[in-house]
Design a protein around this motif. Structure first.
Motif, short mmCIF file in Angstrom:
data_model
loop_
_atom_site.label_atom_id
_atom_site.label_comp_id
_atom_site.label_asym_id
_atom_site.label_seq_id
_atom_site.Cartn_x
_atom_site.Cartn_y
_atom_site.Cartn_z
N LYS A 177 20.81 12.52 23.91
CA LYS A 177 21.42 13.52 23.01
C LYS A 177 22.39 14.41 23.79
O LYS A 177 23.46 14.79 23.28
CB LYS A 177 20.31 14.38 22.39
N THR B 209 21.17 6.08 17.79
CA THR B 209 21.33 5.87 16.35
C THR B 209 21.06 7.18 15.61
O THR B 209 20.57 8.15 16.19
CB THR B 209 20.37 4.79 15.83
N PHE B 210 21.32 7.16 14.29
CA PHE B 210 21.01 8.34 13.47
C PHE B 210 19.49 8.61 13.52
O PHE B 210 19.07 9.76 13.59
CB PHE B 210 21.46 8.10 12.03
N VAL C 85 23.96 12.49 5.56
CA VAL C 85 23.78 13.95 5.62
C VAL C 85 24.67 14.64 4.58
O VAL C 85 24.33 15.72 4.07
CB VAL C 85 24.10 14.47 7.05
N THR D 239 18.78 10.39 16.70
CA THR D 239 19.25 11.79 16.65
C THR D 239 18.22 12.67 15.94
O THR D 239 17.91 13.78 16.39
CB THR D 239 20.60 11.86 15.91
N PHE E 90 18.89 17.50 7.85
CA PHE E 90 19.49 16.16 7.77
C PHE E 90 19.53 15.64 6.33
O PHE E 90 19.56 14.43 6.10
CB PHE E 90 18.72 15.20 8.67
N CYS F 128 22.13 6.65 8.27
CA CYS F 128 23.40 6.82 8.98
C CYS F 128 23.86 8.26 8.85
O CYS F 128 23.35 9.02 8.02
CB CYS F 128 24.46 5.85 8.44
N GLU F 129 24.82 8.64 9.66
CA GLU F 129 25.30 10.03 9.69
C GLU F 129 25.93 10.45 8.37
O GLU F 129 25.89 11.63 8.00
CB GLU F 129 26.28 10.22 10.85
N HIS F 130 26.51 9.49 7.64
CA HIS F 130 27.16 9.81 6.37
C HIS F 130 26.14 10.34 5.35
O HIS F 130 26.49 11.11 4.45
CB HIS F 130 27.86 8.58 5.78
#
Length: 1014
Positions: A181, A232-233, A939, A236, A357, A935-937
């Motif tokens: 991180k 990966t997400f 959020v 994280t 998140f 995935c980050e999207h």
């Protein structure tokens, strides 16, 4: 050092105390430091039994509030308090009146096993720093003494000064993720700069495990660094959660599948070492309560959720306002109140953390039907399987033929076996009944040689499953609870029975009916065929009076002969002068109860099932229906009617089991399946064809007349409408089928029975022995005999599915619900998946499973879940290239070196049902859908979009598991080159990952497809 030497040491301490004090003697308490709970249990049993004026208390991390309060309470005058503690008493707490500390200088430290990668608690020497902390526990209010049970030279030369840094022996996963991180370099290089750096092998192994977890990318198709990767997400999010990594993954998958709240509860509870308590010598009661919380799920995790919600509901209803009420609730439910409060705090903490998140707990639907509840529970079980991959196990096959002989043909759902019974064992049946009373109501005890078979009472309205009483009885054996009988010497008994008859009575086959309180010699007969007298032919016309579950019901014959019998019985009852019950009604009492049918009221023979308040629930033994009756309406049954055979019959539809859809939406049948079955069998006369007779239950084909279609098999209707599937009958049922065929063909055949005169003589001698050697009358000398058991030959053994532990002994922690699993007479034998939340190894190298969850008995579920959650798979194909025979699941193999990336955790599975390319495509489609919320999207998604994605994932999962046409069952075929990767011709492989719309750090890569020959 042996426990008697410790006792000598204690007594020397006490002598010094007596010499140095005068007047009133105040006994100082003794604090003994032991390395673990097992040692505490052993020492507790040794000291508490021999020294009655010693108050021996256990003190450890899992101790109940009641046990903790005893440790701090004042000592009773004239008694000595002895505290057996782990290192929790080193610095966390102080007991003021401790005068003596006895220290073994031992501790248990968590290590990561190099061979298996599992965690292991190892016995080690405590450091001098720790030992000095322990020494400081003595003499807080007066002069104290500390005795270390090691030689002075050993203390000086071998005991380490300080403990080894945790970084050298604890899991490194969380540390590596935090370094990733920070993004300041490779973890391997950064950890090498630590003051006490872990070994390079430990770091590399940790990174590979993080790839398997999905926290770091594992794109083996590229020339990526094996011991590094992108976060990966999932990785994280894990860096922000103060829980074990697998528990963090559980929370995230809970969000993906729409069961976040349940997963937050489980993660919080397991992170704080659970809140269920097991007080000393109350293991059986604690196990019973945990089974109640688990329901029919066979899951420790679901037991946690249900217990937490039960506590929450009581709080919200205002039932636990006073602290004493809450403590009492915890005591009666074997829940540690302080710990469950800590779990609640951590639950809210985790809930806040994941909300960052865009993961939010959904509000429960206002109207939840039972099918929704069961569907939600199934999805939760799938999430548990995904979070704790690859902690997968299964059970060995039950050898029914051998088990049936060992249990002498008794019903494994209701019966346990004991061995090493003394001669004339039936004399002591009341002692045996008393020992098993904490398990449940004993119906009968059968004696055969040196074995005894104890049968527990089964309620006629209960579904077919192994009774909790059977599990509790086996649990007593597992806990090594002694079964001791106080028996007479055989010579003393023989003197009471002169002649040749005495020898024959020693190990006579005897049946004790605990309800009727009779002890009689057993007739030599063909078992259930004795009951077959009530089955005059292969075809019977019946009327159903009570449906227990789909395919299981009660009814009575409607032929002329049986109708005449029932009329005569009713006439005899109405002729009698009926009297009120002589004693208050209790469970299992046979009586007469009123019932109104077609406006006509009459009395019928009945069995009391429950008593609650002024009402009794009764079961009418000649018709098979139930009713609630006022207690004051029950009548004494005339003696002339007590011995007449009951006319109600219990039926089970043969060659049928629940479909996957029914198992997912019910337990094991969905509400819609139950309603459909009831509509098919109610309100009409049915024709049944008898297949077999097993433990008093008729296994039958059921037919009803359906207009133009004529006679219709109800099983075919349920299968056609996807409520049921075809299944094989058990070995016992097939054996009975063959015997019944002979019986129906040869009506002249009669059962062989011993001569009546011989039976009367043996019965008279038994009564004489019981009279002479009853507990109240006999003054003959006695001694104790230890009986072995209780056992069940149907108990199953657990095996690990991962390569590293496939040949190791697998033990399930004794506090887990699945520490005992008994073969449930499932119609088909197949591999059932058991998932463990925690896996460790003991000193002997055996694998220990922590909290476990047994997945529903759905064909192919083990393979489906393994393929769904494995990082990579390789399908196995038969020699003709036309069928898939199995799959290799794991992290995959390196294209540069050709070796497996994490061979220890690879799983070689064979298929027990047919899978095709369409199934693997569905799995890839589900993995793609899961990646959209991993995935980050995600959020940035709105709540409505998140809910749609979750519902899409849930529907894809249910479509994958519940097929309208069940997958064909096939015989398992093992692959020749087990655990070998790269066995498929590259020209037959289709790489689905190329079809992904965008490339990124996905948690679940798409599996490669293998083309089959036509």
């Amino acid at each position: 050092m042996k426990q008697n030497e410790i006792v000598k040491l204690m007594k020397l301490c006490f002598l010094r105390e007596k010499k140095s004090l005068s007047g009133t003697l105040e006994h100082g308490s003794v604090l003994v430091f032991l390395p673990g709970l097992g040692e505490i249990r052993y020492m507790h049993s040794c000291l508490s039994q021999k020294y009655k004026r010693w108050q021996v208390y256990p003190f450890h991390a899992c101790a109940t509030l009641e046990e903790q309060s005893k440790v701090f309470s004042a000592t009773v005058p004239g008694y000595r308090k002895v505290i057996l503690a782990t290192n929790i008493a080193e610095s966390s707490v102080t007991v003021p009146d401790v005068k003596y500390v006895i220290d073994f200088c031992l501790t248990k430290i968590l290590f990561c096993d190099k061979e298996t990668n599992y965690q292991s608690l190892r016995l080690c020497w405590a450091s001098k720093t720790n030992c000095n902390q322990r020494k400081g526990r003595a003499g807080r209010v007066s002069k104290g003494y500390c005795y270390r049970l090691v030689h002075k030279a050993f203390w000086a030369d071998c005991i380490p000064e300080k403990s080894e840094p945790e970084l050298l022996h604890c899991p490194l996963g969380a540390t590596v993720l935090k370094l990733k991180k920070l993004d300041i370099g490779e973890p391997k290089a950064l950890l090498a700069t630590a003051l006490s750096p872990p070994s390079v092998g430990d770091i590399e192994r940790t990174i590979v495990q993080l790839k398997e977890l999905g926290a770091i990318t594992a794109c083996v198709q590229t020339e990526e660094n094996l011991h590094d990767g992108e976060l990966t997400f999932l990785g994280t999010v894990l860096t922000q959660l103060p829980v074990d990594l697998h528990l963090g993954k559980l929370i995230i998958l809970g969000h993906v599948f729409g069961c976040l709240e349940e997963c937050l509860i489980i993660a919080a509870a397991l992170s704080l070492r659970n809140f269920f308590t097991v007080p000393f010598k109350k293991h059986v009661d604690a196990y019973r309560k945990k089974m109640v919380f688990a329901g029919n799920s066979r899951s420790d995790c679901i037991a946690i959720v249900n217990a937490f919600r039960a506590w929450q509901a009581c709080k919200q209803q205002g039932k636990l306002r006073h602290p004493m009420e809450e403590l009492e609730w915890g005591r009666s439910n074997f829940v540690h109140i302080n710990k469950i409060k800590e779990v609640a705090e951590l639950f809210h903490n985790l809930k806040r953390r994941v909300s960052v998140f865009n993961m939010h707990v959904k509000a429960q639907p206002s109207a939840m039907d039972q099918e929704y509840v069961h569907k939600q529970r199934f999805i939760l079980q799938v999430v548990i399987a995904g979070a704790f991959y690859p902690n997968y196990c299964t059970f060995g096959k039950c050898q029914e033929e051998i088990a049936m002989k060992d249990l002498a043909g008794k019903d494994p759902k209701t019966t346990v076996m004991l061995k090493n019974m003394p001669p004339y064992g039936y004399i002591y049946h009341k002692q045996l009944q008393s020992l098993l009373r904490q398990c449940g109501q004993v119906k009968s005890i059968s004696y055969s040689g040196s074995r005894a078979f104890v049968e527990f009472s089964r309620n006629p309205k209960e579904v077919f499953k192994v009774l909790p009483e059977v599990y509790l009885a086996i649990k007593m054996s597992q806990l090594k609870i002694p079964f001791e009988l106080c028996v007479h010497y055989p010579d003393d008994i023989r003197r009471q029975v002169q002649g040749a008859a005495a020898a024959g009575l020693e190990f006579l086959r005897v049946n004790v009916d605990c309800q009727k309180q009779t002890v009689e010699p057993v007739e030599i007969s063909f078992g259930d065929l004795q009951m077959s007298k009530k089955v005059p032919s292969r075809f019977l016309s019946i009327r159903v009076t009570e449906v227990v579950e789909v395919g299981h019901f009660w009814g009575y014959r409607t032929d002329e002969k049986n109708t005449a019998v029932l009329k005569a019985l009713n006439a005899e009852i109405n002729y009698q002068n009926l009297m009120d019950l002589a004693v208050p009604p209790r469970v299992d009492v046979l009586c007469l109860a009123p019932f109104t049918y077609l406006g006509k009221r009459g009395y019928y023979r009945a069995h009391v099932l429950y008593v609650h308040g002024d009402l009794a629930e009764v079961f009418f033994v000649d018709y098979g229906n139930r009713s609630e009756v006022p207690l004051n309406k029950l009548k004494e049954i005339p003696s002339c009617l007590q011995e007449l055979p009951f006319q109600a019959l219990e039926f089970k539809m043969c060659k049928m089991c629940p479909s996957a859809q029914s198992l997912v939406c019910g337990e094991p049948w969905s509400c819609s399946a139950s309603q459909r079955f009831a509509s098919l069998v109610s309100g009409c006369t049915l024709l049944v064809e008898v297949y077999s007779l097993v433990h008093g239950v008729l296994h039958v084909d059921v037919f009803r007349h359906s207009g133009r279609r004529g006679l219709v098999n109800i099983r075919d209707v349920l299968i056609e409408e996807c409520y049921a599937e075809l299944a094989e009958e058990s070995y016992e049922s097939r054996q009975s089928h063959d015997l019944l065929k002979e019986l129906f063909l040869d009506k002249a055949k009669e059962e062989k029975q011993m001569p009546v005169s011989s039976r009367h003589e043996e019965k008279h001698l038994i009564e004489r022995l019981l009279s002479c050697f009853s507990e109240k009358k006999s003054d003959a000398p006695t001694h104790k005999v230890t009986v072995f058991g209780p056992f069940s030959p149907y108990q199953l053994k657990c095996y690990s599915l991962t390569k590293v532990s496939q040949f190791r002994d697998v033990l399930i922690h004794r506090e887990s619900i699945n520490s005992i699993v008994v073969h449930d007479d499932a119609e088909d034998c197949f591999q059932q998946l058991l998932v463990a939340t925690d896996v460790s190894v003991n000193a002997a190298g055996s694998v220990i499973l922590g909290e476990t969850s047994l997945m529903p008995p759905i064909h192919g579920l083990l393979a489906l879940l393994s393929m769904l959650f494995a990082p990579a798979i390789e399908l196995r194909v038969d020699k003709s290239g036309k069928y898939f025979t199995g799959v290799l699941c794991g992290l995959g193999w390196s294209q540069t070196s050709g070796v497996p990336l994490l061979p220890a955790n690879d799983m070689e599975l064979t298929f027990d049902v047919h899978f095709g390319l369409e199934d693997i495509t569905e799995i890839n489609s589900l993995r793609t859908a899961m990646n959209k919320l991993l995935c980050e999207h995600a959020v940035c998604y709105g709540q409505e979009q998140v809910a749609q994605l979750q519902e899409n994932i849930r529907q894809k999962l249910l479509c994958l598991i519940c097929k309208s046409k069940p997958r064909d069952i096939i015989d398992p075929t093992w692959y020749e080159k087990q655990y070998a990767w790269n066995q498929v011709d590259s020209q037959r492989i289709i790489d689905e990952s190329e079809k992904q719309p965008e490339r990124g750090n996905f948690v679940y890569q798409l599996h490669k497809l293998v083309l089959l020959n036509d």
